[in-house]
Scaffold this active site. Structure first.
Site, PDB file in Angstrom:
ATOM      1  CG  ASN A   1      52.213  25.045   7.746  1.00 22.49           C
ATOM      2  OD1 ASN A   1      50.912  25.060   8.149  1.00 22.49           O
ATOM      3  ND2 ASN A   1      52.646  26.039   7.444  1.00 22.49           N
TER       4      ASN A   1
ATOM      5  N   GLY B   1      38.420  24.269  11.304  1.00 25.64           N
ATOM      6  CA  GLY B   1      39.107  22.461  11.220  1.00 25.64           C
ATOM      7  C   GLY B   1      38.565  22.912   9.301  1.00 25.64           C
ATOM      8  CB  SER B   2      36.997  24.744   6.940  1.00 31.44           C
ATOM      9  OG  SER B   2      38.436  25.300   6.802  1.00 31.44           O
ATOM     10  CG  ASN B   3      41.937  23.516   4.813  1.00 32.16           C
ATOM     11  OD1 ASN B   3      42.093  23.046   3.523  1.00 32.16           O
ATOM     12  ND2 ASN B   3      42.135  25.076   5.464  1.00 32.16           N
TER      13      ASN B   3
ATOM     14  CD  GLU C   1      44.014  28.173   3.166  1.00 27.53           C
ATOM     15  OE1 GLU C   1      44.248  28.896   3.089  1.00 27.53           O
ATOM     16  OE2 GLU C   1      43.026  27.414   4.379  1.00 27.53           O
TER      17      GLU C   1
ATOM     18  CE  LYS D   1      49.992  27.128  21.166  1.00 31.20           C
ATOM     19  NZ  LYS D   1      50.493  28.269  21.833  1.00 31.20           N
TER      20      LYS D   1
ATOM     21  CG  ASP E   1      55.070  30.489   7.414  1.00 31.20           C
ATOM     22  OD1 ASP E   1      54.354  29.026   7.321  1.00 31.20           O
ATOM     23  OD2 ASP E   1      54.731  31.565   7.897  1.00 31.20           O
TER      24      ASP E   1
ATOM     25  CB  ILE F   1      55.682  20.974  14.340  1.00 30.60           C
ATOM     26  CG1 ILE F   1      55.028  20.925  14.216  1.00 30.60           C
ATOM     27  CG2 ILE F   1      56.035  19.254  14.675  1.00 30.60           C
ATOM     28  CD1 ILE F   1      53.314  20.450  14.244  1.00 30.60           C
TER      29      ILE F   1
ATOM     30  CG  HIS G   1      51.521  30.806   4.717  1.00 29.36           C
ATOM     31  ND1 HIS G   1      51.254  30.603   6.503  1.00 29.36           N
ATOM     32  CD2 HIS G   1      51.057  31.410   4.300  1.00 29.36           C
ATOM     33  CE1 HIS G   1      51.416  32.599   6.353  1.00 29.36           C
ATOM     34  NE2 HIS G   1      51.579  32.479   5.243  1.00 29.36           N
TER      35      HIS G   1
HETATM   36  C1  GAR Z   1      43.219  28.578   6.909  1.00 24.89           C
HETATM   37  O1  GAR Z   1      42.960  29.322   5.884  1.00 24.89           O
HETATM   38  C2  GAR Z   1      44.867  28.690   6.719  1.00 24.89           C
HETATM   39  O2  GAR Z   1      45.700  28.806   5.445  1.00 24.89           O
HETATM   40  C3  GAR Z   1      45.715  28.966   7.613  1.00 24.89           C
HETATM   41  O3  GAR Z   1      44.364  28.955   9.005  1.00 24.89           O
HETATM   42  C4  GAR Z   1      43.381  28.656   7.936  1.00 24.89           C
HETATM   43  C5  GAR Z   1      42.260  27.622   8.781  1.00 24.89           C
HETATM   44  O4  GAR Z   1      41.179  27.044   8.300  1.00 24.89           O
HETATM   45  N1  GAR Z   1      46.966  28.881   8.530  1.00 24.89           N
HETATM   46  C6  GAR Z   1      48.009  29.860   8.896  1.00 24.89           C
HETATM   47  O5  GAR Z   1      47.528  30.740   8.723  1.00 24.89           O
HETATM   48  C7  GAR Z   1      49.204  29.206   9.483  1.00 24.89           C
HETATM   49  N2  GAR Z   1      50.206  30.638   9.198  1.00 24.89           N
HETATM   50  P1  GAR Z   1      40.785  26.458   8.947  1.00 24.89           P
HETATM   51  O6  GAR Z   1      40.919  25.410  10.359  1.00 24.89           O
HETATM   52  O7  GAR Z   1      39.212  26.120   8.352  1.00 24.89           O
HETATM   53  O8  GAR Z   1      41.253  25.030   8.285  1.00 24.89           O
END
Ligand code: GAR
Length: 210
Positions: free
Chosen positions: A110, A13-15, A182, A94, A153, A96, A112
């Protein structure tokens, strides 16, 4: 009126935190973060939402008893009960359901961790993506934020940001560099979409008043 945002996250969950901070510091306007949904009841994302008084909902096909139709209906009900306008997938692992994408057409984003269309598709997530980038010998990588369509994607790109790939990189060091892009880029992409939605609402209401 602010758009009501749901963030779907499966893990760290850092984003989610980056978006939460951007909203709180008024760096992102016209958006209110009202719901965090996770397929993983133990995710840090859900714990963060719970601690910060954001509705935190655990929902997966398994949690609703395994039935795909029941799962789709439950998701739609949760979104409508929270009057969600916009959905941001942030590390959501997952797919959607199509009915949700159709109901929220042009409103599901999304994230990526590569420059799509390269290194996307089924099985391409997290460190797998960075491993593939390093294996290919690319000297540039980055992140993509795009609208969600039914294929993995795919969908119109909203924002891409780039960073170098160094010969000594490991998947972990590259992932840190991309993650910084990101955290900076997701609030920016949400602002772009919020502005577009606001513009189309005001065009509709101008048209209606003519
Ligand atoms: C992020 O780096 C995101 O780009 C990736 O998962 C990480 C989640 O980080 N997503 C994918 O690979 C989706 N195809 P977070 O939980 O710290 O936000």
């Amino acid at each position: 009126m602010a758009l009501r945002l749901a963030i779907f996250a499966s893990g760290r969950g850092s984003n989610l935190l980056a978006i939460y901070n951007a909203v709180r510091r008024h760096e992102l306007s016209g958006i209110e973060l009202v719901l965090v949904l996770s397929n993983n009841s133990k995710s840090e994302a859900l714990a963060f939402a719970f601690e910060n008084n954001i509705s935190a909902v655990h929902c997966s096909q398994i949690s609703v008893g395994g039935d795909a139709l029941q799962y789709e209906q439950t998701l739609l009900t949760i979104l409508s009960e929270h009057r969600i306008d916009l959905i941001a997938l942030a590390g959501y692992m997952k797919k959607i359901p199509k009915v949700v994408i159709t109901a929220y057409e042009g409103k599901v984003l999304n994230l990526h961790p590569s420059l799509l269309p390269e290194f996307g598709g089924e099985g391409m997530f997290g460190l797998n993506v960075h491993r593939a980038v390093l294996h290919s010998g690319q000297s540039v990588s980055g992140m993509t934020i795009h609208f969600v369509e039914n294929d993995y994607d795919a969908g119109k790109i909203i924002l891409q940001e780039r960073c170098p790939v160094f010969p000594e990189d490991t998947p972990e060091t590259l992932s840190k560099r991309v993650l910084a892009l990101e955290h900076h880029g997701y609030p920016k992409a949400l602002q772009i979409v919020a502005n577009q939605i606001e513009q189309s609402h005001s065009q509709e209401s101008n048209g209606a008043s003519r």
